[in-house]
Design an enzyme around this catalytic site. Structure first.
Site, PDB file in Angstrom:
ATOM      1  NE  ARG A  91      38.730 -19.816 -16.476  1.00  0.00           N
ATOM      2  CZ  ARG A  91      38.220 -20.286 -15.359  1.00  0.00           C
ATOM      3  NH1 ARG A  91      38.981 -20.990 -14.548  1.00  0.00           N
ATOM      4  NH2 ARG A  91      36.967 -20.083 -15.047  1.00  0.00           N
ATOM      5  CB  SER A 130      28.299 -20.542 -17.676  1.00  0.00           C
ATOM      6  OG  SER A 130      28.290 -19.558 -16.674  1.00  0.00           O
ATOM      7  CD  GLU A 181      32.003 -19.589 -23.805  1.00  0.00           C
ATOM      8  OE1 GLU A 181      31.780 -20.552 -23.035  1.00  0.00           O
ATOM      9  OE2 GLU A 181      31.582 -19.553 -24.980  1.00  0.00           O
ATOM     10  CG  ASN A 182      36.727 -22.312 -18.989  1.00  0.00           C
ATOM     11  OD1 ASN A 182      36.248 -23.381 -18.652  1.00  0.00           O
ATOM     12  ND2 ASN A 182      36.324 -21.161 -18.427  1.00  0.00           N
ATOM     13  CG  ASP A 190      31.937 -21.358 -10.802  1.00  0.00           C
ATOM     14  OD1 ASP A 190      33.163 -21.223 -11.004  1.00  0.00           O
ATOM     15  OD2 ASP A 190      31.120 -20.422 -10.900  1.00  0.00           O
ATOM     16  CD  GLU A 218      12.682 -29.094 -11.360  1.00  0.00           C
ATOM     17  OE1 GLU A 218      12.851 -28.164 -10.556  1.00  0.00           O
ATOM     18  OE2 GLU A 218      11.655 -29.219 -12.047  1.00  0.00           O
ATOM     19  CD1 TRP A 258      37.776 -24.718  -1.420  1.00  0.00           C
ATOM     20  CD2 TRP A 258      39.810 -25.189  -2.260  1.00  0.00           C
ATOM     21  NE1 TRP A 258      38.319 -25.731  -0.665  1.00  0.00           N
ATOM     22  CE2 TRP A 258      39.564 -26.039  -1.156  1.00  0.00           C
ATOM     23  CE3 TRP A 258      41.009 -25.304  -2.948  1.00  0.00           C
ATOM     24  CZ2 TRP A 258      40.483 -26.988  -0.727  1.00  0.00           C
ATOM     25  CZ3 TRP A 258      41.932 -26.246  -2.518  1.00  0.00           C
ATOM     26  CH2 TRP A 258      41.662 -27.075  -1.416  1.00  0.00           C
TER      27      TRP A 258
HETATM   28  C1  FPP Z   1      35.599 -23.573 -12.505  1.00  0.00           C
HETATM   29  O1  FPP Z   1      36.137 -22.957 -11.380  1.00  0.00           O
HETATM   30  C2  FPP Z   1      36.330 -24.801 -12.798  1.00  0.00           C
HETATM   31  C3  FPP Z   1      36.961 -25.090 -13.969  1.00  0.00           C
HETATM   32  C4  FPP Z   1      36.963 -24.210 -15.144  1.00  0.00           C
HETATM   33  C5  FPP Z   1      37.701 -26.350 -14.140  1.00  0.00           C
HETATM   34  C6  FPP Z   1      36.985 -27.534 -13.578  1.00  0.00           C
HETATM   35  C7  FPP Z   1      37.834 -28.707 -13.709  1.00  0.00           C
HETATM   36  C8  FPP Z   1      38.003 -29.640 -12.752  1.00  0.00           C
HETATM   37  C9  FPP Z   1      37.353 -29.632 -11.447  1.00  0.00           C
HETATM   38  C10 FPP Z   1      38.834 -30.798 -13.077  1.00  0.00           C
HETATM   39  C11 FPP Z   1      37.963 -31.898 -13.566  1.00  0.00           C
HETATM   40  C12 FPP Z   1      38.705 -32.835 -14.395  1.00  0.00           C
HETATM   41  C13 FPP Z   1      38.181 -33.843 -15.094  1.00  0.00           C
HETATM   42  C14 FPP Z   1      39.020 -34.591 -16.051  1.00  0.00           C
HETATM   43  C15 FPP Z   1      36.780 -34.251 -14.986  1.00  0.00           C
HETATM   44  P1  FPP Z   1      36.804 -21.534 -11.561  1.00  0.00           P
HETATM   45  O2  FPP Z   1      38.228 -21.732 -11.932  1.00  0.00           O
HETATM   46  O3  FPP Z   1      36.018 -20.727 -12.541  1.00  0.00           O
HETATM   47  O4  FPP Z   1      36.672 -20.936 -10.119  1.00  0.00           O
HETATM   48  P2  FPP Z   1      36.404 -19.419  -9.744  1.00  0.00           P
HETATM   49  O5  FPP Z   1      35.052 -19.071 -10.283  1.00  0.00           O
HETATM   50  O6  FPP Z   1      36.446 -19.433  -8.257  1.00  0.00           O
HETATM   51  O7  FPP Z   1      37.490 -18.601 -10.351  1.00  0.00           O
END
Ligand code: FPP
Length: 245
Positions: A74, A199, A70-71, A23, A210, A28
């Site tokens: 977006r 989540s 749920e994504n 997350d 844990e 970032w």
């Molecule tokens: C949550 O941060 C992150 C995600 C929903 C996507 C995570 C995906 C990757 C790191 C890529 C990984 C790829 C593979 C193929 C393993 P957020 O967008 O919810 O951040 P925020 O809470 O700051 O808005």
């Protein structure tokens, strides 16, 4: 289908299965004045780094939450960008992951995913199926409740077809129908970015896991911090509901 259910009551050996809620990519990127996808791209680099750190840290199973059921809520641009990112990552990393002994598998509902993405997912699963050094499981269009719903439907069909006796159904039976039937339960679940929520991730499987919630945003989560979190886990005593000896 077999379910591995081994409880490690002596955490000093370190967690065998670590699951991660990655997350903080969006925040970032925002803090740098960049679009959210910039954060997801930076997040991929960390996935690679953490996967590579696993053998030395004796982590046999790593499960990462890449996209939840749920994504889809977006923006269209972010969802499309993420799907493209997954496809490119899977296709471009396949050879390296194969060479590094990583077995890649996916959990979640694939039906709603784009055909091209599904194809690279199938390909990498087949390509790396002989590997056993690290088991990387990517949760993609995954939700714990959705998984339980799909598992229950499949189980009910078996009962209706007369292949399964409803009277014999217990938690072991249900676990065999879950997406994670090939995985042991996670010993440790890490969530980055300071949020302390599950989540909808591995609801059933994390019954005795844990939890570690760390403030670091996922794109800043280094292998060194991963190692520190694992060391912290080693100081805990896991009881699985029992009274300490
Ligand atoms: C949550 O941060 C992150 C995600 C929903 C996507 C995570 C995906 C990757 C790191 C890529 C990984 C790829 C593979 C193929 C393993 P957020 O967008 O919810 O951040 P925020 O809470 O700051 O808005």
């Amino acid at each position: 289908m077999t379910t591995i259910r081994q409880h490690d009551t002596s955490p000093k050996v370190g967690p065998r299965h670590v699951a991660v809620i990655m997350d903080g990519n969006g925040r970032w990127a925002k803090s740098r004045g960049k679009p959210r996808l910039f954060g997801h791209h930076a997040g991929v680099k960390r996935v690679k780094e953490i996967v590579r750190a696993c053998p030395d840290l004796e982590v046999k199973y790593l499960t990462v939450f890449a996209f939840s059921t749920e994504n889809w809520k977006r923006t269209q641009a972010e969802v499309t960008g993420l799907m493209k990112l997954f496809r490119r990552y899977i296709a471009s990393e396949a050879r390296d992951l194969l060479a590094e002994g990583v077995r890649v598998r996916f959990i979640g509902d694939r039906v709603q995913l784009d055909a091209k993405l599904r194809r690279v997912m199938d390909e990498i699963e087949l390509l790396t199926s002989g590997n056993d050094r690290v088991h990387l499981t990517v949760a993609l269009n995954y939700g714990g409740r959705d998984e339980l719903g799909r598992a229950t439907k499949r189980l009910a069909r078996e009962v209706a077809a007369g292949r399964l006796d409803a009277e014999t159904v217990d938690e072991t039976t249900l676990a065999r129908f879950l997406d994670t039937c090939f995985l042991p339960d996670p010993d440790l679940v890490i969530r980055t970015s300071g949020e302390a929520r599950i989540s909808n991730f591995l609801l059933w499987q994390s019954a005795y896991s844990e939890y570690e919630f760390v403030n670091t945003l996922w794109p800043d989560f280094t292998a060194a911090e991963f190692a520190r979190v694992l060391a912290q886990y080693g100081t805990r005593e896991r009881r699985f509901g029992a009274v300490p000896a």
